[in-house]
Design an enzyme around this catalytic site. Structure first.
Site, PDB file in Angstrom:
ATOM      1  N   HIS A 183      -3.151   7.120   2.225  1.00 52.03           N
ATOM      2  CA  HIS A 183      -3.602   5.808   1.749  1.00 52.03           C
ATOM      3  C   HIS A 183      -4.950   5.510   2.406  1.00 52.03           C
ATOM      4  O   HIS A 183      -5.109   5.635   3.623  1.00 52.03           O
ATOM      5  CB  HIS A 183      -2.561   4.750   2.115  1.00 52.03           C
ATOM      6  CG  HIS A 183      -3.081   3.360   1.975  1.00 52.03           C
ATOM      7  ND1 HIS A 183      -3.718   2.934   0.833  1.00 52.03           N
ATOM      8  CD2 HIS A 183      -3.105   2.306   2.848  1.00 52.03           C
ATOM      9  CE1 HIS A 183      -4.093   1.676   0.998  1.00 52.03           C
ATOM     10  NE2 HIS A 183      -3.737   1.281   2.208  1.00 52.03           N
ATOM     11  N   CYS A 215       0.822  -1.221   0.000  1.00 55.63           N
ATOM     12  CA  CYS A 215       0.000   0.000   0.000  1.00 55.63           C
ATOM     13  C   CYS A 215       0.856   1.271   0.000  1.00 55.63           C
ATOM     14  O   CYS A 215       0.327   2.377  -0.140  1.00 55.63           O
ATOM     15  CB  CYS A 215      -0.958  -0.001   1.177  1.00 55.63           C
ATOM     16  SG  CYS A 215      -2.062  -1.421   1.140  1.00 55.63           S
ATOM     17  N   ASN A 228     -10.189  -0.096   0.607  1.00 56.67           N
ATOM     18  CA  ASN A 228      -8.734  -0.011   0.508  1.00 56.67           C
ATOM     19  C   ASN A 228      -8.281  -0.652  -0.808  1.00 56.67           C
ATOM     20  O   ASN A 228      -8.366  -1.869  -0.966  1.00 56.67           O
ATOM     21  CB  ASN A 228      -8.129  -0.741   1.717  1.00 56.67           C
ATOM     22  CG  ASN A 228      -6.612  -0.795   1.696  1.00 56.67           C
ATOM     23  OD1 ASN A 228      -5.978  -0.558   0.666  1.00 56.67           O
ATOM     24  ND2 ASN A 228      -6.015  -1.119   2.821  1.00 56.67           N
TER      25      ASN A 228
HETATM   26  N1  COA Z   1     -17.924  -7.563  11.610  1.00 56.40           N
HETATM   27  C1  COA Z   1     -18.329  -7.735  12.884  1.00 56.40           C
HETATM   28  N2  COA Z   1     -17.481  -7.998  13.877  1.00 56.40           N
HETATM   29  C2  COA Z   1     -16.166  -8.083  13.574  1.00 56.40           C
HETATM   30  C3  COA Z   1     -15.681  -7.923  12.264  1.00 56.40           C
HETATM   31  C4  COA Z   1     -16.617  -7.659  11.261  1.00 56.40           C
HETATM   32  N3  COA Z   1     -16.274  -7.484   9.978  1.00 56.40           N
HETATM   33  N4  COA Z   1     -14.353  -8.047  12.277  1.00 56.40           N
HETATM   34  C5  COA Z   1     -13.993  -8.291  13.548  1.00 56.40           C
HETATM   35  N5  COA Z   1     -15.107  -8.318  14.331  1.00 56.40           N
HETATM   36  C6  COA Z   1     -15.210  -8.548  15.769  1.00 56.40           C
HETATM   37  C7  COA Z   1     -14.007  -9.291  16.327  1.00 56.40           C
HETATM   38  O1  COA Z   1     -14.179 -10.684  16.192  1.00 56.40           O
HETATM   39  C8  COA Z   1     -14.042  -8.849  17.759  1.00 56.40           C
HETATM   40  O2  COA Z   1     -14.990  -9.583  18.458  1.00 56.40           O
HETATM   41  P1  COA Z   1     -14.730 -10.087  19.975  1.00 56.40           P
HETATM   42  O3  COA Z   1     -14.569  -8.819  20.772  1.00 56.40           O
HETATM   43  O4  COA Z   1     -15.946 -10.869  20.285  1.00 56.40           O
HETATM   44  O5  COA Z   1     -13.465 -10.883  19.878  1.00 56.40           O
HETATM   45  C9  COA Z   1     -14.516  -7.407  17.698  1.00 56.40           C
HETATM   46  O6  COA Z   1     -15.209  -7.282  16.416  1.00 56.40           O
HETATM   47  C10 COA Z   1     -13.420  -6.385  17.769  1.00 56.40           C
HETATM   48  O7  COA Z   1     -12.406  -6.797  16.834  1.00 56.40           O
HETATM   49  P2  COA Z   1     -11.130  -5.943  16.613  1.00 56.40           P
HETATM   50  O8  COA Z   1     -10.236  -6.666  15.673  1.00 56.40           O
HETATM   51  O9  COA Z   1     -10.610  -5.525  17.943  1.00 56.40           O
HETATM   52  O10 COA Z   1     -11.785  -4.684  15.875  1.00 56.40           O
HETATM   53  P3  COA Z   1     -11.132  -3.320  15.566  1.00 56.40           P
HETATM   54  O11 COA Z   1     -11.890  -2.241  16.239  1.00 56.40           O
HETATM   55  O12 COA Z   1      -9.648  -3.355  15.745  1.00 56.40           O
HETATM   56  O13 COA Z   1     -11.430  -3.187  14.009  1.00 56.40           O
HETATM   57  C11 COA Z   1     -10.295  -3.387  11.925  1.00 56.40           C
HETATM   58  C12 COA Z   1     -10.901  -4.142  13.113  1.00 56.40           C
HETATM   59  C13 COA Z   1      -9.727  -4.421  10.967  1.00 56.40           C
HETATM   60  C14 COA Z   1     -11.407  -2.605  11.241  1.00 56.40           C
HETATM   61  C15 COA Z   1      -9.191  -2.416  12.447  1.00 56.40           C
HETATM   62  O14 COA Z   1      -8.336  -3.106  13.324  1.00 56.40           O
HETATM   63  C16 COA Z   1      -8.395  -1.825  11.339  1.00 56.40           C
HETATM   64  O15 COA Z   1      -8.893  -1.154  10.469  1.00 56.40           O
HETATM   65  N6  COA Z   1      -7.056  -2.023  11.360  1.00 56.40           N
HETATM   66  C17 COA Z   1      -6.195  -1.528  10.315  1.00 56.40           C
HETATM   67  C18 COA Z   1      -6.294  -2.463   9.148  1.00 56.40           C
HETATM   68  C19 COA Z   1      -5.758  -1.857   7.881  1.00 56.40           C
HETATM   69  O16 COA Z   1      -5.940  -0.706   7.610  1.00 56.40           O
HETATM   70  N7  COA Z   1      -5.102  -2.700   7.099  1.00 56.40           N
HETATM   71  C20 COA Z   1      -4.579  -2.334   5.821  1.00 56.40           C
HETATM   72  C21 COA Z   1      -3.382  -1.472   5.987  1.00 56.40           C
HETATM   73  S1  COA Z   1      -2.706  -1.113   4.423  1.00 56.40           S
END
Ligand code: COA
Length: 332
Positions: free
Chosen positions: A257, A116, A287
């Site tokens: 990004h 990215c 993304n």
């Molecule tokens: N829908 C519903 N629930 C979801 C889910 C979805 N799509 N994805 C994860 N969950 C759940 C998890 O299982 C977790 O449940 P639990 O508490 O029962 O274990 C809960 O939601 C929280 O998960 P978590 O991973 O802590 O969520 P988050 O707030 O960190 O959000 C992302 C997840 C992926 C949206 C976030 O971490 C993110 O955007 N990170 C950066 C990723 C990124 O930009 N990557 C590319 C970089 S180039």
């Protein structure tokens, strides 16, 4: 401007996305998620997906045609084509297919991979060829079809990604519009976000084996990537601004990004750049990896938001881990 007196101008942009759209409601029929969850956590409402007829090459060519037309040049003027992608149509390289389809017969063409961060790394790479006087006119493309490599049963990743391409024309210029940059890598954290090749030994003759396999779907530690982005991206932008000798207040547009709206908001807040200067197309595209910055740039230019002379702070970040920022003024 360098000692050779060669500056760089970014004179045209173009973009392309596949016609097919997958919205959050459709995603929630595939995995346990909801439109509300995805929208509040990421800002994404839909993403464009390429089907088996689509290709990185086709998206890249469409984006390039737009950029070349806006720059007022012809494909024969191009000296160099750089394709930033992690999802080439051909592992031997896709840039040459783009060169052939554009009819850019004079141009040398190659792929580069920095996930990215690919567009920002590509911008700086292209700039080196121009600054040294080696080439005058460069086409830089960021294009990815990550949907090929997403695990569509993993709700932690499949909600994030979409497909697309963006391109810019960069030209040697008397006035230098690339004001500063900073690039970084940290391979010790590579496991946070991967699309790895996995293989098994296959004996081809007695006692000699080769590794036969394929790439496996994207794995990600979302929380770690999030923390990395909100900490490192403001830092690298500040360093690039320092190189450019300008302040955050002088930035007209922050082009990050497009990974997650919460990351965009947090980075802008850290830099005290007001929200109206932050361009976002996450809701419509998700993304799109190396395509995301040139895609949002092209939309901003074509909507008449980004004007010639505007100061842009662009920052890419992602797998590798890699991250970087470039400060430039739009146009001649
Ligand atoms: N829908 C519903 N629930 C979801 C889910 C979805 N799509 N994805 C994860 N969950 C759940 C998890 O299982 C977790 O449940 P639990 O508490 O029962 O274990 C809960 O939601 C929280 O998960 P978590 O991973 O802590 O969520 P988050 O707030 O960190 O959000 C992302 C997840 C992926 C949206 C976030 O971490 C993110 O955007 N990170 C950066 C990723 C990124 O930009 N990557 C590319 C970089 S180039």
């Amino acid at each position: 401007m360098n000692q050779l007196g060669v500056g760089i101008a970014i004179t045209g942009s173009g973009s392309a996305t596949p016609a097919v759209v997958l919205d959050n409601h459709q995603l929630s029929q595939m995995v346990e998620t909801s439109d509300e969850w995805i929208t509040t956590r990421t800002g994404i409402q839909q993403r464009h997906l390429a089907d088996s007829q689509g290709s990185v090459t086709a998206l890249a060519v469409e984006a390039s045609v737009g950029a070349i037309a806006m720059a007022g040049i012809t494909p024969k003027d191009l000296d160099l084509i750089i394709l930033a992608t992690s999802t080439p149509d051909d592992l031997f390289g896709t840039a040459t297919q783009i060169q052939a389809l554009l009819g850019a017969s004079r141009a040398v063409a190659f792929d580069m991979t920095a996930a990215c961060s690919g567009f920002v790394f590509g911008l700086v790479t292209a700039a080196q060829f121009i600054r040294t006087g080696a080439y005058k006119t460069v086409l830089l493309i960021g294009a990815d079809i990550l949907s090929r490599w997403v695990d569509w049963s993993d709700r932690g990743t499949c909600i994030l990604f979409g497909d697309g391409a963006g391109a810019v024309v960069m030209q040697a210029s008397e006035s230098d519009r690339l004001l500063g940059f900073e690039l970084r890598s940290d391979g010790t954290q590579s496991k946070c976000l991967q699309l790895p090749y996995k293989a098994q030994n296959k004996e081809i003759v007695n006692g000699i084996s080769t590794a036969q396999g394929t790439y496996h779907p994207i794995t990600m530690n979302g929380k770690e990537v999030y923390k990395f982005a909100v900490q490192k991206v403001p830092e690298v932008i500040e360093k690039a601004l320092f190189q450019a000798n300008i302040t955050a207040e002088q930035v007209d547009w922050l082009l990050l990004h497009q990974a997650n709206q919460r990351i965009l908001d947090a980075v802008a807040e850290r830099l005290t750049i007001p929200k109206h200067k932050v361009l976002s197309n996450l809701a419509r595209h998700g993304n799109t990896s190396a395509a995301s910055i040139p895609l949002v740039l092209d939309e901003g230019v074509r909507l008449g938001k980004i004007q010639p002379g505007d100061v842009i702070a662009a920052s890419g970040f992602g797998a590798g881990l890699t991250w970087g920022a470039a400060i430039f003024q739009w146009g001649m």
